[in-house]
Design a protein around this motif. Structure first.
Motif, PDB file in Angstrom:
ATOM      1  N   ILE A  33      -6.674  48.966  25.804  1.00  0.00           N
ATOM      2  CA  ILE A  33      -8.045  47.810  26.206  1.00  0.00           C
ATOM      3  C   ILE A  33      -8.528  48.328  25.118  1.00  0.00           C
ATOM      4  O   ILE A  33      -9.634  46.828  24.590  1.00  0.00           O
ATOM      5  CB  ILE A  33      -9.107  48.975  27.161  1.00  0.00           C
ATOM      6  CG1 ILE A  33      -9.871  50.388  26.838  1.00  0.00           C
ATOM      7  CG2 ILE A  33      -8.381  48.586  28.190  1.00  0.00           C
ATOM      8  CD1 ILE A  33     -10.645  50.934  28.248  1.00  0.00           C
ATOM      9  N   VAL A  34      -9.006  48.717  24.069  1.00  0.00           N
ATOM     10  CA  VAL A  34      -9.631  49.114  22.612  1.00  0.00           C
ATOM     11  C   VAL A  34      -8.536  47.687  21.819  1.00  0.00           C
ATOM     12  O   VAL A  34      -9.258  46.600  21.672  1.00  0.00           O
ATOM     13  CB  VAL A  34      -9.401  50.503  21.817  1.00  0.00           C
ATOM     14  CG1 VAL A  34     -10.351  49.198  20.480  1.00  0.00           C
ATOM     15  CG2 VAL A  34     -10.211  51.216  22.734  1.00  0.00           C
ATOM     16  N   ASP A  35      -7.087  48.366  21.931  1.00  0.00           N
ATOM     17  CA  ASP A  35      -6.744  47.287  21.151  1.00  0.00           C
ATOM     18  C   ASP A  35      -6.948  46.046  21.086  1.00  0.00           C
ATOM     19  O   ASP A  35      -6.473  44.919  20.368  1.00  0.00           O
ATOM     20  CB  ASP A  35      -5.008  48.398  21.217  1.00  0.00           C
ATOM     21  CG  ASP A  35      -4.437  48.754  19.931  1.00  0.00           C
ATOM     22  OD1 ASP A  35      -5.592  49.404  19.963  1.00  0.00           O
ATOM     23  OD2 ASP A  35      -3.786  49.414  20.951  1.00  0.00           O
ATOM     24  N   GLU A  36      -6.768  45.568  22.882  1.00  0.00           N
ATOM     25  CA  GLU A  36      -6.955  44.242  23.519  1.00  0.00           C
ATOM     26  C   GLU A  36      -8.405  43.693  23.486  1.00  0.00           C
ATOM     27  O   GLU A  36      -8.150  42.229  23.168  1.00  0.00           O
ATOM     28  CB  GLU A  36      -6.559  44.111  24.970  1.00  0.00           C
ATOM     29  CG  GLU A  36      -5.442  42.448  25.066  1.00  0.00           C
ATOM     30  CD  GLU A  36      -5.179  42.304  26.305  1.00  0.00           C
ATOM     31  OE1 GLU A  36      -5.459  41.479  27.128  1.00  0.00           O
ATOM     32  OE2 GLU A  36      -4.179  43.333  26.832  1.00  0.00           O
ATOM     33  N   GLY A  37      -8.858  44.395  23.233  1.00  0.00           N
ATOM     34  CA  GLY A  37     -10.457  43.749  23.107  1.00  0.00           C
ATOM     35  C   GLY A  37     -11.765  44.158  24.286  1.00  0.00           C
ATOM     36  O   GLY A  37     -13.006  42.818  23.969  1.00  0.00           O
ATOM     37  N   HIS A  38     -11.029  44.741  24.695  1.00  0.00           N
ATOM     38  CA  HIS A  38     -11.831  44.196  26.414  1.00  0.00           C
ATOM     39  C   HIS A  38     -12.223  45.923  26.572  1.00  0.00           C
ATOM     40  O   HIS A  38     -12.193  46.514  27.808  1.00  0.00           O
ATOM     41  CB  HIS A  38     -11.030  44.218  27.325  1.00  0.00           C
ATOM     42  CG  HIS A  38     -10.241  42.691  27.010  1.00  0.00           C
ATOM     43  ND1 HIS A  38     -11.367  41.535  27.161  1.00  0.00           N
ATOM     44  CD2 HIS A  38      -9.322  42.815  27.462  1.00  0.00           C
ATOM     45  CE1 HIS A  38     -10.430  40.709  26.730  1.00  0.00           C
ATOM     46  NE2 HIS A  38      -9.480  40.830  26.729  1.00  0.00           N
ATOM     47  N   PHE A  39     -12.938  46.672  25.738  1.00  0.00           N
ATOM     48  CA  PHE A  39     -13.813  47.788  26.160  1.00  0.00           C
ATOM     49  C   PHE A  39     -14.898  48.267  25.889  1.00  0.00           C
ATOM     50  O   PHE A  39     -16.030  47.524  24.911  1.00  0.00           O
ATOM     51  CB  PHE A  39     -12.566  48.824  25.342  1.00  0.00           C
ATOM     52  CG  PHE A  39     -13.481  50.364  25.099  1.00  0.00           C
ATOM     53  CD1 PHE A  39     -13.206  51.058  26.458  1.00  0.00           C
ATOM     54  CD2 PHE A  39     -14.130  51.277  24.345  1.00  0.00           C
ATOM     55  CE1 PHE A  39     -13.502  52.129  26.759  1.00  0.00           C
ATOM     56  CE2 PHE A  39     -14.543  52.461  24.120  1.00  0.00           C
ATOM     57  CZ  PHE A  39     -14.204  52.656  25.535  1.00  0.00           C
ATOM     58  N   PHE A  40     -15.336  48.635  27.033  1.00  0.00           N
ATOM     59  CA  PHE A  40     -17.517  48.190  26.850  1.00  0.00           C
ATOM     60  C   PHE A  40     -18.283  49.506  26.709  1.00  0.00           C
ATOM     61  O   PHE A  40     -17.433  50.694  27.774  1.00  0.00           O
ATOM     62  CB  PHE A  40     -17.422  47.951  28.154  1.00  0.00           C
ATOM     63  CG  PHE A  40     -17.044  46.448  28.297  1.00  0.00           C
ATOM     64  CD1 PHE A  40     -17.865  45.628  27.009  1.00  0.00           C
ATOM     65  CD2 PHE A  40     -16.103  46.237  28.663  1.00  0.00           C
ATOM     66  CE1 PHE A  40     -16.690  44.662  27.014  1.00  0.00           C
ATOM     67  CE2 PHE A  40     -15.145  44.751  28.614  1.00  0.00           C
ATOM     68  CZ  PHE A  40     -15.595  43.902  28.266  1.00  0.00           C
ATOM     69  N   VAL A  41     -18.935  50.261  26.261  1.00  0.00           N
ATOM     70  CA  VAL A  41     -19.836  51.720  26.750  1.00  0.00           C
ATOM     71  C   VAL A  41     -20.557  51.126  26.787  1.00  0.00           C
ATOM     72  O   VAL A  41     -21.838  50.383  26.888  1.00  0.00           O
ATOM     73  CB  VAL A  41     -19.206  51.991  25.797  1.00  0.00           C
ATOM     74  CG1 VAL A  41     -18.539  52.108  24.407  1.00  0.00           C
ATOM     75  CG2 VAL A  41     -20.262  52.408  24.290  1.00  0.00           C
ATOM     76  N   ALA A  42     -21.371  52.563  27.729  1.00  0.00           N
ATOM     77  CA  ALA A  42     -22.788  52.341  28.083  1.00  0.00           C
ATOM     78  C   ALA A  42     -23.304  53.621  27.682  1.00  0.00           C
ATOM     79  O   ALA A  42     -22.618  54.720  27.207  1.00  0.00           O
ATOM     80  CB  ALA A  42     -23.195  52.658  30.419  1.00  0.00           C
TER      81      ALA A  42
END
Length: 160
Positions: A33-42
């Motif tokens: 998810i990080v490699d593909e660019g779709h990782f989110f944090v709160a």
């Protein structure tokens, strides 16, 4: 935060040996998810991460452990959704999921899939995810880690 979440919140649904086996075999972070660019944090007001999650079209790290053997690559799959135990029931998981859903819709997807842990099942159900199949992950020593395959149509989302 993810490991603490799994240990504390997962402990209400899984034995210590199931959690240990899951952590050893698969862990909590799926780098896809990080490699593909779709990782989110709160983050909280002090910048500490209190929630995480995202989605990817890449094959999940846990896919080889699924009992059903169904293909799991090529369609958008939610991964690595965790909330800090100190921040549960405050909308953090919902916010992370809504962000991931909007991102998937913006990227042309009308359905999201996921494999829910039992500790995350209520959140996903409350967000409109529907059970597709109750299954489990194979862990070492013949241990099974119960999970639920789910999906949600995103056609009703307002893309912003």
């Amino acid at each position: 935060m993810q490991e603490r979440s799994m240990g504390v919140l997962g402990g209400n649904f899984y034995s210590a040996s199931e959690i240990t086996g899951f952590m050893r075999e698969f862990g909590t972070m799926d780098d896809a998810i990080v490699d593909e660019g779709h990782f989110f944090v709160a983050e909280d007001d002090h910048g500490a991460i209190i929630g995480s999650g995202g989605w990817t079209r890449l094959r999940p790290s846990y896919a080889n452990g699924l009992d059903d053997g169904a293909p799991t690559a090529g369609y958008p799959t939610v991964r690595s959704v965790f909330v800090d135990p100190a921040a549960v029931r405050r909308g953090v998981g919902t916010a992370v999921m809504h962000r991931a859903e909007r991102d998937a819709a913006t990227n042309g997807h009308d359905t999201l899939h996921l494999t829910a842990t039992l500790s995350g099942l209520a959140l996903y159900q409350s967000l409109g995810y529907r059970t597709q199949e109750v299954t489990s992950l194979r862990l070492p020593d013949r241990v099974r880690f119960a999970c639920v395959k789910m999906e949600k149509r995103l056609t009703e989302l307002a893309v912003v």
